[in-house]
Write a protein that holds these residues in place. Structure first.
Motif, mmCIF file in Angstrom:
data_model
loop_
_atom_site.group_PDB
_atom_site.id
_atom_site.type_symbol
_atom_site.label_atom_id
_atom_site.label_comp_id
_atom_site.label_asym_id
_atom_site.label_seq_id
_atom_site.Cartn_x
_atom_site.Cartn_y
_atom_site.Cartn_z
ATOM 1 N N VAL A 188 9.631 1.180 -18.701
ATOM 2 C CA VAL A 188 9.410 1.016 -20.137
ATOM 3 C C VAL A 188 7.932 0.725 -20.345
ATOM 4 N N ALA A 189 7.236 1.611 -21.070
ATOM 5 C CA ALA A 189 5.808 1.456 -21.345
ATOM 6 C C ALA A 189 5.024 1.214 -20.055
ATOM 7 N N GLY A 190 5.388 1.924 -19.011
ATOM 8 C CA GLY A 190 4.666 1.830 -17.751
ATOM 9 C C GLY A 190 5.053 0.656 -16.883
ATOM 10 N N GLN A 191 5.995 -0.188 -17.336
ATOM 11 C CA GLN A 191 6.429 -1.346 -16.556
ATOM 12 C C GLN A 191 7.891 -1.173 -16.145
ATOM 13 N N GLN A 192 8.236 -1.764 -15.010
ATOM 14 C CA GLN A 192 9.600 -1.638 -14.517
ATOM 15 C C GLN A 192 10.434 -2.865 -14.870
ATOM 16 N N PHE A 193 11.675 -2.586 -15.288
ATOM 17 C CA PHE A 193 12.665 -3.621 -15.572
ATOM 18 C C PHE A 193 13.983 -3.175 -14.951
ATOM 19 N N ALA A 194 14.943 -4.101 -14.892
ATOM 20 C CA ALA A 194 16.269 -3.774 -14.371
ATOM 21 C C ALA A 194 17.318 -4.128 -15.409
ATOM 22 N N SER A 241 26.770 -3.349 -17.607
ATOM 23 C CA SER A 241 26.551 -3.290 -19.057
ATOM 24 C C SER A 241 26.219 -1.878 -19.528
ATOM 25 N N VAL A 242 26.009 -0.957 -18.586
ATOM 26 C CA VAL A 242 25.618 0.407 -18.941
ATOM 27 C C VAL A 242 26.858 1.298 -18.998
ATOM 28 N N VAL A 243 27.117 1.896 -20.163
ATOM 29 C CA VAL A 243 28.237 2.824 -20.311
ATOM 30 C C VAL A 243 27.881 4.161 -19.682
ATOM 31 N N GLN A 244 26.655 4.651 -19.966
ATOM 32 C CA GLN A 244 26.189 5.888 -19.367
ATOM 33 C C GLN A 244 24.691 6.036 -19.605
ATOM 34 N N THR A 245 24.075 6.941 -18.854
ATOM 35 C CA THR A 245 22.688 7.327 -19.110
ATOM 36 C C THR A 245 22.709 8.763 -19.628
ATOM 37 N N VAL A 271 13.759 -17.865 -22.979
ATOM 38 C CA VAL A 271 13.215 -16.531 -23.246
ATOM 39 C C VAL A 271 14.360 -15.578 -23.577
ATOM 40 N N PRO A 272 14.338 -14.938 -24.756
ATOM 41 C CA PRO A 272 15.444 -14.044 -25.118
ATOM 42 C C PRO A 272 15.424 -12.752 -24.304
ATOM 43 N N VAL A 273 16.583 -12.115 -24.219
ATOM 44 C CA VAL A 273 16.786 -10.798 -23.610
ATOM 45 C C VAL A 273 16.706 -10.828 -22.082
ATOM 46 N N VAL A 274 15.908 -11.717 -21.490
ATOM 47 C CA VAL A 274 15.749 -11.748 -20.034
ATOM 48 C C VAL A 274 16.855 -12.600 -19.423
ATOM 49 N N ALA A 275 17.707 -11.981 -18.592
ATOM 50 C CA ALA A 275 18.816 -12.699 -17.957
ATOM 51 C C ALA A 275 18.371 -13.427 -16.704
ATOM 52 N N ILE A 335 15.260 -8.859 -15.066
ATOM 53 C CA ILE A 335 16.565 -8.249 -15.346
ATOM 54 C C ILE A 335 16.917 -8.545 -16.801
ATOM 55 N N LEU A 336 17.138 -7.480 -17.580
ATOM 56 C CA LEU A 336 17.336 -7.610 -19.024
ATOM 57 C C LEU A 336 18.810 -7.726 -19.384
ATOM 58 N N ASN A 337 19.084 -8.540 -20.383
ATOM 59 C CA ASN A 337 20.430 -8.636 -20.954
ATOM 60 C C ASN A 337 20.393 -7.945 -22.308
ATOM 61 N N LEU A 338 20.652 -6.641 -22.321
ATOM 62 C CA LEU A 338 20.545 -5.873 -23.559
ATOM 63 C C LEU A 338 21.632 -6.250 -24.556
ATOM 64 N N GLY A 339 22.684 -6.915 -24.082
ATOM 65 C CA GLY A 339 23.725 -7.349 -25.003
ATOM 66 C C GLY A 339 23.209 -8.323 -26.040
ATOM 67 N N GLU A 340 22.183 -9.124 -25.686
ATOM 68 C CA GLU A 340 21.620 -10.078 -26.643
ATOM 69 C C GLU A 340 20.915 -9.365 -27.794
ATOM 70 N N VAL A 341 20.412 -8.178 -27.538
ATOM 71 C CA VAL A 341 19.670 -7.450 -28.571
ATOM 72 C C VAL A 341 20.602 -7.007 -29.695
#
Length: 647
Positions: A526-532, A537-541, A622-626, A639-645
């Motif tokens: 994301v924007a040149g940076q790596q996250f997990a 939590s991922v239904v599909q890509t 810190v929000p979003v970061v699990a 590692i992101l918790n996209l469910g919080e978004v």
């Protein structure tokens, strides 16, 4: 920490758990002989342990409990429900004192008074005369007063030096010689002795009836040493000694003060588990050596297959080792649930409720970190059940219920999860009332509230700040704290399930992972940076052409599998900015509360298994970061918790 105290804290908790189970059983069936015998043994052992570490208030209180149970054993009479509840109060108080010792290193200054009150209640229920209120009973007040009068000069001299004295009465057992005790040598080892009086406990027998192996001594002494130092001399024979602090006049025993003890950081581990871990360590060392040999050979000969096989062996051993370590961290949930049960029993009378607490599945095991974090959400649930679930006795009787309410705390394993449940037989949650409150508090319009199903209306208790209580109290209604319950359980990787029937009760279950196992994640750019992102939590890509994205209101959406899915830009949500890459969009699709949601990312990378480290300290907010993990090159990966978004 003192070794004796450390052992007492471990052993004491086990004995308290056993006694609490037995006394709870006696509330329902006072004639259960096995429970009476088991409770007597636990209380007797705990009393002896308390004496060894000089906890006089606990010792005296448990002595009264032991007398009550002993009378029931010898008479074969059932224990009344009132007596069983009094015994539970005694055990709960011991539990509180052990918690205080572990966290603060001492018990409260009012311990003597508390012990005297509970002891008096137990003796009254056993048919004995109550003890003098406000003072821990001593068995040899007369001897202590006589000793003070006889040794007045020594006491005055000690007082002039600013010293406080300890009065000692030592009555050796008649068969003490056969136990290897030397009473005179033992009293001589007391530090700071200033006076010793040795006499016969009874008239000496005639010479032809004299038994040289029978001890008939009564030994009184005064010492300038601290009470704890004196008691430590007699720690193995506490039932034969009485020690009190004295001065110009007899004083009550000092409250026990123990050196500072840290909170319990220990985990009990079976020897077999340690042996298994040792075996795996040996396998790992062999695999490492093999890997080095194969790698060196591969450089020379290009043996990639051998290198992969050796790597697979190391991977297998590491997985087995991880499972072995996680098994060592598994602890029973009984300690957490018993603390909640104790809180319920303490609080119910203050609220005018009569409540019976039932515990089920105490042997269920969960990771220690999860067990430690489970207390707070369960505490919220128990408080809400008491204050807004269980009715007062008059209302229960009018509704055709028993006057005494019931709260059940249970745990069981289900697959890879542990389900912890708190259920009450109170008034339940009325969906109609919840709809009215939703309108009143501005959460829904009248039409919107009317359109809610009963299930959706009850789920409003988890809305932040929502309360169904008619008034604010220290333990307010089912809304206060329920959002905190949900958030706490979700932080542990679990979910909350609510089930309620108006007039019948409420059941709240926390479905939690049994262990802090490896987490499967997908790495994204994301924007040149790596996250997990956790894979569960991922239904599909998906890859979406730019033309497939349509504006909807102020946002964007696309269609996948005949469903319209809102599209969010993850770079903008994270405050990273930047332009979207040209060409097809890479999209992560997750399941939100209102349906599917897509997140645009720059690219997908590898899938891997990692150990998630939760955020702590200031970073825990810190929000979003699990949490975080380390990558193969040693860098940190968020590692992101996209469910919080989308929550």
């Amino acid at each position: 920490m003192d070794e004796l105290l450390e052992q007492f804290l471990i052993e004491g908790r086990d004995l308290i758990a056993q006694a609490a189970d037995d006394c709870t059983a006696l509330v329902s069936d006072g004639s259960a002989r096995q429970a009476i015998d088991s409770a007597f043994r636990a209380v007797h052992t705990l009393k002896g342990s308390a004496a060894i570490v000089s906890l006089l208030p606990m010792e005296s209180m448990l002595h009264a409990a032991e007398d009550l149970l002993g009378a029931a054993r010898s008479s074969s009479q059932p224990i009344s429900a009132a007596a069983a509840r009094a015994l539970l109060s005694c055990i709960d108080q011991c539990d509180r004192w052990i918690d205080a010792l572990a966290s603060q290193g001492r018990i409260a200054d009012d311990a003597d008074g508390i012990a005297a009150g509970i002891s008096a209640q137990l003796r009254a229920l056993a048919g004995d005369s109550p003890a003098e209120p406000g003072r821990v009973p001593t068995r040899y007040d007369a001897w202590a007063k006589a000793l003070v009068e006889a040794e007045g000069e020594a006491i005055a001299a000690a007082g002039a030096r600013g010293q406080r004295l300890s009065a000692i009465r030592y009555l050796p057992r008649e068969d003490c010689f056969f136990a290897g005790d030397d009473p005179l040598a033992l009293i001589g080892s007391v530090p700071g002795l200033i006076a010793v009086r040795v006499a016969a406990r009874e008239d000496w027998p005639l010479l032809d009836q004299f038994d040289p192996y029978r001890c008939m001594l009564a030994i009184d002494a005064l010492s300038t040493a601290e009470l704890a130092d004196v008691r430590s001399v007699f720690r193995l024979i506490p039932d034969q000694v009485e020690v009190v602090a004295t001065g110009p006049a007899l004083a009550t025993p000092e409250p026990a003060v123990i050196p500072q003890a840290a909170a319990d950081p220990t985990i009990r581990v079976e020897a077999e588990q340690v042996d298994r871990l040792l075996d795996l360590m040996g396998e790992l060392l062999i695999a490492r050596n093999e890997f080095g040999t194969v790698a060196e050979k591969s450089v020379r000969t290009g043996g990639e297959a051998s290198l992969r096989a050796s790597g697979a062996t190391m991977d297998r051993v590491l997985r087995d080792m991880h499972r072995a370590v996680m098994a060592m961290r598994m602890v029973p949930v009984d300690r957490v649930l018993r603390r909640i049960a104790r809180m319920v029993r303490d609080t119910a009378p203050k609220l005018g409720r009569e409540v019976e607490v039932k515990l089920q599945g105490m042997e269920t095991k969960v990771d220690k970190a999860i067990a430690d974090a489970l207390f707070d959400p369960l505490l919220h649930l128990a408080r809400n059940a008491l204050d807004h679930g269980i009715e007062v006795p008059d209302r229960r009787l009018a509704a055709g219920k028993p006057a005494r309410g019931e709260i059940t705390l249970s745990a069981h394993s289900s697959g890879g999860q542990v389900v912890v449940t708190l259920a009450d037989d109170g008034q339940g949650i009325d969906p109609a009332v919840m709809r009215e409150l939703a309108v009143k508090r501005g959460l829904h319009s009248a039409d919107g509230a009317a359109a809610l199903t009963d299930e959706a209306a009850m789920q409003l208790v988890f809305a932040p700040g929502f309360s169904s209580a008619a008034e604010i109290t220290d333990l307010s209604g089912r809304g206060v704290g329920m959002d905190a319950v949900k958030a706490a359980v979700e932080r542990l990787g679990g979910r909350v399930v609510l089930d309620s029937s108006p007039g019948k009760g409420t059941r709240v279950s926390a479905h939690l992972p049994a262990t802090a196992a490896l987490t499967s994640v997908l790495t994204v750019t994301v924007a040149g940076q790596q996250f997990a992102v956790p894979m569960d939590s991922v239904v599909q890509t998906a890859r979406i052409s730019p033309g497939a994205v349509r504006p909807v209101g102020t946002g964007e959406a696309f269609v996948i599998r005949d469903r319209t899915v809102p599209l969010l830009d993850l770079a903008r949500l994270l405050g990273l900015g930047g332009e979207r890459p040209a060409g097809d969009l890479r999209v992560l699709v997750i399941e939100g509360p209102e349906g599917l949601v897509g997140f645009a990312v720059d690219d997908f990378s590898s899938r891997s298994e990692v150990i998630l480290r939760p955020m702590t300290g200031l970073l825990s907010a810190v929000p979003v970061v699990a949490g975080t993990t380390l990558t193969g090159d040693g860098s940190i990966l968020f590692i992101l918790n996209l469910g919080e978004v989308v929550a």
